[in-house]
Design an enzyme around this catalytic site. Structure first.
Site, PDB file in Angstrom:
ATOM      1  N   ASP A  46     -13.439   6.597  38.129  1.00 15.55           N
ATOM      2  CA  ASP A  46     -14.262   5.462  38.551  1.00 15.55           C
ATOM      3  C   ASP A  46     -14.192   4.314  37.544  1.00 15.55           C
ATOM      4  OD1 ASP A  46     -15.029   7.192  40.541  1.00 15.55           O
ATOM      5  OD2 ASP A  46     -17.177   7.116  40.088  1.00 15.55           O
ATOM      6  N   HIS A 191     -13.938   8.780  34.251  1.00 14.92           N
ATOM      7  CA  HIS A 191     -13.955   7.313  34.217  1.00 14.92           C
ATOM      8  C   HIS A 191     -12.804   6.789  33.361  1.00 14.92           C
ATOM      9  CE1 HIS A 191     -18.069   8.588  35.137  1.00 14.92           C
ATOM     10  NE2 HIS A 191     -18.212   7.443  35.768  1.00 14.92           N
TER      11      HIS A 191
END
Length: 232
Positions: A46, A191
């Protein structure tokens, strides 16, 4: 009068924000959070693309012949289109993570649809020619109107959260967390940017170190890393 107003506000908060997120987290209704095919796992990333960490991550995935899914921010995709093209060229899936990292609890349905989902989908499609159809709302927080988008977008959560926005967690426990909890059908949340609220800016550097060790271990477990659109 103030009591009724307070009750009304609490009811709206529960129905619009809290209840949908609780339902998806507890029951999995309307979302993908775990695959069912044996020997498959899905790595998802993400908040990118990031000019420093995303290229390093792509290099690592290429080295280990791993395909992943990137939930990108539209503003970042707009700024770094060459990284979006590289993701696509190297066989990764691209999904939507809003235009900027704003919670769906804090926005009206029309703002989410036009200002985030459609805007980001337009940006990605203009770069690679394919329109994304998988969506992860920031922090996994869903409002009741997000369920209306299920025909157009598959909403994705996760089964393993790496907590890799923390530099300390990446250095001390990320590797063991992933290796201990990973199993058939796992969807792993990581991430490739540390620029969002609450994250350590250099946490992805340490995430990449842990991930490299994990990918080496996966080869001995006979687990195949797939994109989300390949996961049943």
């Amino acid at each position: 009068m103030l009591i009724y107003l307070a009750i009304g506000m609490v009811t709206i908060f529960f129905l619009y924000m809290l209840a949908p997120s609780l339902i998806t987290r507890l029951t999995g209704y309307g979302v993908l959070r775990q695959g069912t095919t044996p020997k498959q796992v899905a790595f998802t990333f993400d908040d990118g693309p990031h000019p420093e960490y995303t290229p390093r991550l792509l290099d690592l995935l290429k080295l280990h012949q791993v395909k992943a899914t990137f939930f990108v921010l539209g503003a970042q995709a707009e700024q770094y289109p060459e990284l979006i093209r590289r993701m696509d060229r190297e066989g990764h899936q691209i999904g939507i993570h809003n235009y900027v990292h704003t919670s769906n609890w804090l926005m009206l349905p029309g703002t989410i649809r036009q200002g985030h989902l459609e805007r980001t989908a337009d940006i990605v499609e203009s770069i690679i020619g394919t329109r994304p159809n998988h969506y992860r709302p920031p922090w996994g927080l869903i409002n009741v109107f997000d369920f209306l988008r299920l025909r157009q977008y598959r909403i994705v959560l996760w089964s393993i959260m790496g907590h890799d926005w923390s530099r300390e967690r990446c250095q001390t426990s990320l590797r063991s967390t992933l290796l201990d909890r990973m199993k058939d059908g796992s969807i792993i949340l990581l991430h490739d940017s540390g620029d969002t609220l609450g994250a350590d800016g250099n946490a992805p550097h340490y995430m990449l170190q842990a991930l490299e060790e994990v990918l080496l271990q996966l080869k001995t477990r006979n687990l195949r890393c797939v994109r989300l659109d390949e996961m049943a």
